[in-house]
Design a protein around this motif. Structure first.
Motif, short mmCIF file in Angstrom:
data_model
loop_
_atom_site.label_atom_id
_atom_site.label_comp_id
_atom_site.label_asym_id
_atom_site.label_seq_id
_atom_site.Cartn_x
_atom_site.Cartn_y
_atom_site.Cartn_z
N LEU A 34 0.83 -1.20 0.00
CA LEU A 34 0.00 0.00 0.00
C LEU A 34 0.86 1.26 0.00
O LEU A 34 0.52 2.26 -0.64
CB LEU A 34 -0.94 0.00 1.21
N SER A 35 1.99 1.22 0.73
CA SER A 35 2.89 2.38 0.75
C SER A 35 3.42 2.67 -0.64
O SER A 35 3.48 3.84 -1.07
CB SER A 35 4.05 2.12 1.71
N ASN A 36 3.80 1.62 -1.36
CA ASN A 36 4.34 1.81 -2.71
C ASN A 36 3.26 2.33 -3.67
O ASN A 36 3.54 3.15 -4.55
CB ASN A 36 4.92 0.50 -3.24
N ILE A 37 2.03 1.84 -3.50
CA ILE A 37 0.94 2.34 -4.33
C ILE A 37 0.68 3.81 -4.05
O ILE A 37 0.41 4.61 -4.97
CB ILE A 37 -0.33 1.50 -4.09
N LEU A 38 0.78 4.20 -2.77
CA LEU A 38 0.60 5.61 -2.42
C LEU A 38 1.71 6.47 -3.03
O LEU A 38 1.46 7.58 -3.50
CB LEU A 38 0.59 5.78 -0.90
N TYR A 39 2.96 5.96 -3.01
CA TYR A 39 4.05 6.67 -3.68
C TYR A 39 3.71 6.89 -5.15
O TYR A 39 3.89 7.99 -5.69
CB TYR A 39 5.35 5.87 -3.59
N LEU A 40 3.23 5.85 -5.80
CA LEU A 40 2.89 5.94 -7.22
C LEU A 40 1.77 6.95 -7.44
O LEU A 40 1.84 7.77 -8.37
CB LEU A 40 2.48 4.57 -7.75
N LEU A 67 10.11 1.83 -7.70
CA LEU A 67 9.26 1.42 -6.58
C LEU A 67 9.32 -0.09 -6.37
O LEU A 67 9.31 -0.56 -5.22
CB LEU A 67 7.82 1.86 -6.82
N THR A 68 9.37 -0.84 -7.45
CA THR A 68 9.45 -2.29 -7.35
C THR A 68 10.73 -2.71 -6.65
O THR A 68 10.72 -3.56 -5.75
CB THR A 68 9.40 -2.92 -8.75
N THR A 69 11.84 -2.10 -7.03
CA THR A 69 13.13 -2.41 -6.41
C THR A 69 13.15 -2.00 -4.95
O THR A 69 13.61 -2.76 -4.08
CB THR A 69 14.27 -1.71 -7.17
N MET A 70 12.65 -0.80 -4.65
CA MET A 70 12.65 -0.32 -3.28
C MET A 70 11.78 -1.20 -2.39
O MET A 70 12.17 -1.54 -1.27
CB MET A 70 12.17 1.13 -3.22
N GLY A 71 10.61 -1.58 -2.88
CA GLY A 71 9.75 -2.45 -2.10
C GLY A 71 10.39 -3.80 -1.81
O GLY A 71 10.30 -4.32 -0.70
N ALA A 72 11.07 -4.34 -2.82
CA ALA A 72 11.72 -5.64 -2.65
C ALA A 72 12.85 -5.58 -1.64
O ALA A 72 12.96 -6.43 -0.75
CB ALA A 72 12.25 -6.14 -4.00
N LEU A 73 13.72 -4.58 -1.76
CA LEU A 73 14.89 -4.54 -0.87
C LEU A 73 14.51 -4.23 0.57
O LEU A 73 15.12 -4.76 1.51
CB LEU A 73 15.94 -3.55 -1.41
N MET A 74 13.50 -3.38 0.76
CA MET A 74 13.06 -3.07 2.12
C MET A 74 12.49 -4.30 2.81
O MET A 74 12.83 -4.62 3.96
CB MET A 74 12.00 -1.96 2.09
N ALA A 75 11.63 -5.02 2.11
CA ALA A 75 11.02 -6.21 2.68
C ALA A 75 12.05 -7.30 2.93
O ALA A 75 12.02 -7.98 3.96
CB ALA A 75 9.91 -6.72 1.75
#
Length: 258
Positions: A34-40, A67-75
């Motif tokens: 949801l955070s990544n979708i909000l960024y988008l 956003l895809t890369t950031m979401g992956a590395l954070m998780a």
């Protein structure tokens, strides 16, 4: 001692790590998604007419691989890190010493658990952007492989931090002061070459920048800088992160009682 000698024990530990974050999927998967979708939504709506210096590429399309890369590395980072910190908090971390599996198997179980979570969040982030920008990917194999490599690297980094640090406050500090700023300055939201002054040089040595650039190249077919150099850098980061995590695990740092 063999590096791999108890596949059932390895799979049990790996399954436990995966089951641990799927049990609280609202926090571990849905929240970052949801955070990544909000960024988008926010950045896309505000800056959708912004030029990115690449003919024919909209800002929304430019934003998706970042956003895809950031979401992956954070998780991926959070999964082994917080798993180990939680075991320290519960005073069960020493139980790892009694598991009948090798240090390589233990390390890989934590790292692959984080890799799976990172890959899952990354793919779900990409999937969530399809209604906004479509599903076109220039090189699907490289795209998914890049997300997997990114997740593996930061799961290894998360394992190192989980072993070295001893409480959630220090872990959150590392996440907020180190990982998050590196992500923001790693080309997720803008071209690194457009950063002003010294920030542009810092961006070029940012370990997250090559990973974002490779994913963007796989997604759009375009890149910034030298893609071959970035590929080599990604392999170096992967090797260093994994070997470092294995060495620290074998020394028992954060696990063995003094």
């Amino acid at each position: 001692m063999k590096a791999f000698y108890n596949r059932y024990g390895f799979m049990t530990l790996l399954t436990r790590e995966i089951h641990r974050f799927t049990k609280v999927s609202i926090q571990t998967i849905l929240a970052p998604l949801l955070s990544n979708i909000l960024y988008l939504a926010i950045f896309g709506a505000m800056l959708q007419t912004r030029e990115v210096g690449i003919d024919g590429v909209s800002f929304l399309n430019f934003l998706v691989p970042g956003l895809t890369t950031m979401g992956a590395l954070m998780a991926a980072f959070q999964n082994p890190a917080f798993s180990l910190i939680a075991q320290k908090f519960q005073s069960t971390i020493q139980d790892l010493n009694s598991y009948p599996i090798s240090d390589v198997e233990k390390s890989l179980a934590f790292i692959l658990g984080g890799t799976f979570r990172g890959f899952l969040v990354g793919i779900l982030t990409y999937t969530a952007t399809i209604p906004f920008v479509g599903s076109q990917i220039s090189n699907p194999i490289l795209f998914f492989f890049s997300i997997c490599v990114t997740s593996f690297i930061f799961a290894s980094v998360g394992l190192v931090c989980g072993l070295i640090l001893d409480n959630f406050e220090k872990m959150n500090f590392a996440l907020a002061i180190v990982i998050t700023p590196l992500s923001y300055l790693g080309g997720v939201f803008f071209e690194v070459s457009k950063l002003p002054g010294i920030l542009s040089y810092i961006g070029l040595i940012n370990p997250i920048y090559p990973l974002v650039n490779i994913t963007r190249y796989a997604y759009l077919g375009i890149y910034e800088g030298n893609i071959w150099v970035h590929g080599i850098m990604a392999l170096i980061f992967l090797s260093v992160a994994f070997i470092t995590s294995l060495i620290i695990f074998r020394k028992g740092i954060g696990i063995k009682t003094r």
